[in-house]
Design a protein around this motif. Structure first.
Motif, PDB file in Angstrom:
ATOM      1  N   VAL A   1      20.044 -13.757  41.204  1.00 30.48           N
ATOM      2  CA  VAL A   1      20.884 -14.540  40.307  1.00 30.48           C
ATOM      3  C   VAL A   1      22.280 -13.938  40.236  1.00 30.48           C
ATOM      4  CG1 VAL A   1      21.208 -15.245  37.902  1.00 30.48           C
ATOM      5  CG2 VAL A   1      18.949 -15.309  38.926  1.00 30.48           C
ATOM      6  N   GLU A   2      23.266 -14.791  40.369  1.00 35.67           N
ATOM      7  CA  GLU A   2      24.657 -14.384  40.148  1.00 35.67           C
ATOM      8  C   GLU A   2      25.002 -14.550  38.675  1.00 35.67           C
ATOM      9  OE1 GLU A   2      29.172 -15.813  41.302  1.00 35.67           O
ATOM     10  OE2 GLU A   2      27.501 -16.600  42.460  1.00 35.67           O
ATOM     11  N   SER A   3      24.678 -15.722  38.104  1.00 35.47           N
ATOM     12  CA  SER A   3      24.987 -15.945  36.685  1.00 35.47           C
ATOM     13  C   SER A   3      24.135 -17.062  36.110  1.00 35.47           C
ATOM     14  CB  SER A   3      26.476 -16.276  36.501  1.00 35.47           C
ATOM     15  OG  SER A   3      26.770 -17.522  37.091  1.00 35.47           O
ATOM     16  N   VAL A   4      23.984 -16.998  34.784  1.00 44.37           N
ATOM     17  CA  VAL A   4      23.299 -18.026  34.001  1.00 44.37           C
ATOM     18  C   VAL A   4      24.232 -18.362  32.851  1.00 44.37           C
ATOM     19  CG1 VAL A   4      21.305 -18.571  32.543  1.00 44.37           C
ATOM     20  CG2 VAL A   4      21.018 -17.075  34.536  1.00 44.37           C
ATOM     21  N   GLU A   5      24.619 -19.635  32.738  1.00 43.21           N
ATOM     22  CA  GLU A   5      25.496 -20.055  31.648  1.00 43.21           C
ATOM     23  C   GLU A   5      24.811 -21.152  30.846  1.00 43.21           C
ATOM     24  OE1 GLU A   5      29.561 -20.915  32.675  1.00 43.21           O
ATOM     25  OE2 GLU A   5      29.565 -19.367  34.236  1.00 43.21           O
ATOM     26  N   CYS A   6      24.605 -20.870  29.563  1.00 43.82           N
ATOM     27  CA  CYS A   6      23.990 -21.836  28.656  1.00 43.82           C
ATOM     28  C   CYS A   6      25.060 -22.817  28.198  1.00 43.82           C
ATOM     29  CB  CYS A   6      23.382 -21.107  27.461  1.00 43.82           C
ATOM     30  SG  CYS A   6      22.225 -19.802  27.934  1.00 43.82           S
ATOM     31  N   LYS A   7      24.791 -24.094  28.341  1.00 40.82           N
ATOM     32  CA  LYS A   7      25.745 -25.146  27.982  1.00 40.82           C
ATOM     33  C   LYS A   7      25.195 -25.954  26.815  1.00 40.82           C
ATOM     34  CE  LYS A   7      28.522 -24.225  31.424  1.00 40.82           C
ATOM     35  NZ  LYS A   7      29.880 -23.749  31.245  1.00 40.82           N
ATOM     36  N   ALA A   8      25.965 -26.956  26.402  1.00 43.29           N
ATOM     37  CA  ALA A   8      25.564 -27.819  25.286  1.00 43.29           C
ATOM     38  C   ALA A   8      24.320 -28.624  25.647  1.00 43.29           C
ATOM     39  CB  ALA A   8      26.710 -28.763  24.936  1.00 43.29           C
ATOM     40  N   ALA A   9      23.597 -29.048  24.638  1.00 44.10           N
ATOM     41  CA  ALA A   9      22.436 -29.939  24.767  1.00 44.10           C
ATOM     42  C   ALA A   9      21.346 -29.369  25.664  1.00 44.10           C
ATOM     43  CB  ALA A   9      22.877 -31.315  25.268  1.00 44.10           C
ATOM     44  N   GLY A  10      21.213 -28.052  25.689  1.00 47.41           N
ATOM     45  CA  GLY A  10      20.144 -27.423  26.451  1.00 47.41           C
ATOM     46  C   GLY A  10      20.378 -27.349  27.949  1.00 47.41           C
ATOM     47  N   GLU A  11      21.535 -27.785  28.407  1.00 50.47           N
ATOM     48  CA  GLU A  11      21.815 -27.743  29.833  1.00 50.47           C
ATOM     49  C   GLU A  11      22.204 -26.320  30.241  1.00 50.47           C
ATOM     50  OE1 GLU A  11      24.569 -30.866  30.908  1.00 50.47           O
ATOM     51  OE2 GLU A  11      23.465 -32.310  29.703  1.00 50.47           O
ATOM     52  N   VAL A  12      21.919 -25.980  31.493  1.00 50.51           N
ATOM     53  CA  VAL A  12      22.157 -24.630  31.984  1.00 50.51           C
ATOM     54  C   VAL A  12      22.755 -24.713  33.385  1.00 50.51           C
ATOM     55  CG1 VAL A  12      21.095 -22.393  32.488  1.00 50.51           C
ATOM     56  CG2 VAL A  12      20.167 -23.816  30.666  1.00 50.51           C
ATOM     57  N   TRP A  13      23.764 -23.880  33.633  1.00 44.58           N
ATOM     58  CA  TRP A  13      24.381 -23.789  34.952  1.00 44.58           C
ATOM     59  C   TRP A  13      24.014 -22.437  35.539  1.00 44.58           C
ATOM     60  CZ3 TRP A  13      30.239 -22.838  36.013  1.00 44.58           C
ATOM     61  CH2 TRP A  13      30.502 -22.993  37.374  1.00 44.58           C
ATOM     62  N   LEU A  14      23.340 -22.449  36.677  1.00 47.62           N
ATOM     63  CA  LEU A  14      22.890 -21.223  37.339  1.00 47.62           C
ATOM     64  C   LEU A  14      23.549 -21.112  38.710  1.00 47.62           C
ATOM     65  CD1 LEU A  14      19.677 -22.672  36.396  1.00 47.62           C
ATOM     66  CD2 LEU A  14      19.715 -20.234  36.047  1.00 47.62           C
ATOM     67  N   ARG A  15      23.869 -19.881  39.076  1.00 45.27           N
ATOM     68  CA  ARG A  15      24.348 -19.622  40.434  1.00 45.27           C
ATOM     69  C   ARG A  15      23.486 -18.518  41.032  1.00 45.27           C
ATOM     70  NH1 ARG A  15      28.839 -20.592  37.532  1.00 45.27           N
ATOM     71  NH2 ARG A  15      29.535 -18.441  37.387  1.00 45.27           N
ATOM     72  N   PHE A  16      23.011 -18.757  42.259  1.00 40.77           N
ATOM     73  CA  PHE A  16      22.108 -17.850  42.971  1.00 40.77           C
ATOM     74  C   PHE A  16      22.706 -17.503  44.321  1.00 40.77           C
ATOM     75  CE2 PHE A  16      19.417 -20.702  40.530  1.00 40.77           C
ATOM     76  CZ  PHE A  16      18.450 -19.873  40.002  1.00 40.77           C
TER      77      PHE A  16
END
Length: 169
Positions: free
Chosen positions: A61-76
């Motif tokens: 994993v490079e990063s995990v970003e928690c966004k609004a409404a339970g959405e998540v942006w992940l970079r691997f």
């Protein structure tokens, strides 16, 4: 605010303690008194995770970003494990993957990391130079061995477990 994190798993000692306690309970219980097995604890990657091996492809994993409404942006990253020495692995980068997770949607789009219409999983390869990328394909990194995820395991199961672990359900 965005949070970045690395994947975690049960410490080997805790995992052994849990297995020993389970075996002890199984040995003392009468067959008719045994409870049904508990569902896997997704917060501890209980979805049949297998360790990465020397010479295998693995995700980190490079990063995990928690966004609004339970959405998540992940970079691997996906790359090759080129050496293992205790808890440290040498890792050669091959791909950079961006994944958007939206638990309220259904479906998968494996062609774009941010898809319209929304799907539960939208992902795809992205340039190593986007979003303040620090590395290029072929770069060799030293990573914590427990942070590697065998890429033969399902990326979507892993991404969903990681999203829930870091950003809640």
């Amino acid at each position: 605010a965005p949070r970045s994190a690395s994947p975690a798993r049960l410490a080997p000692e805790r995992e052994l303690e849990r297995k020993a306690a389970s075996q002890e309970a199984d040995a003392t219980a009468e067959p008719s008194a045994q409870p049904a097995p508990a569902p896997p604890d997704i917060r501890n990657f209980g979805y049949s995770r297998r360790p990465a091996q020397f010479g295998s492809l693995a995700y980190v994993v490079e990063s995990v970003e928690c966004k609004a409404a339970g959405e998540v942006w992940l970079r691997f990253y996906q790359g090759m494990v080129t050496d293992l020495n205790g808890d440290v692995a040498q890792y050669q980068l091959g791909r950079r993957i961006s994944l958007w997770y939206d638990p309220s949607a259904i479906g998968v789009n494996a062609n774009d990391w941010f898809c319209v219409p929304k799907r539960r999983f939208c992902y795809g390869d992205v340039s190593f130079m986007q979003w303040e990328g620090k590395y290029e394909a072929g770069d060799r990194l030293e990573v914590n061995y427990p942070d590697l995820e065998n890429s033969e395991d399902n990326l979507l199961d892993y991404a969903e477990a990681l999203a829930k672990r870091h950003c809640g359900e």
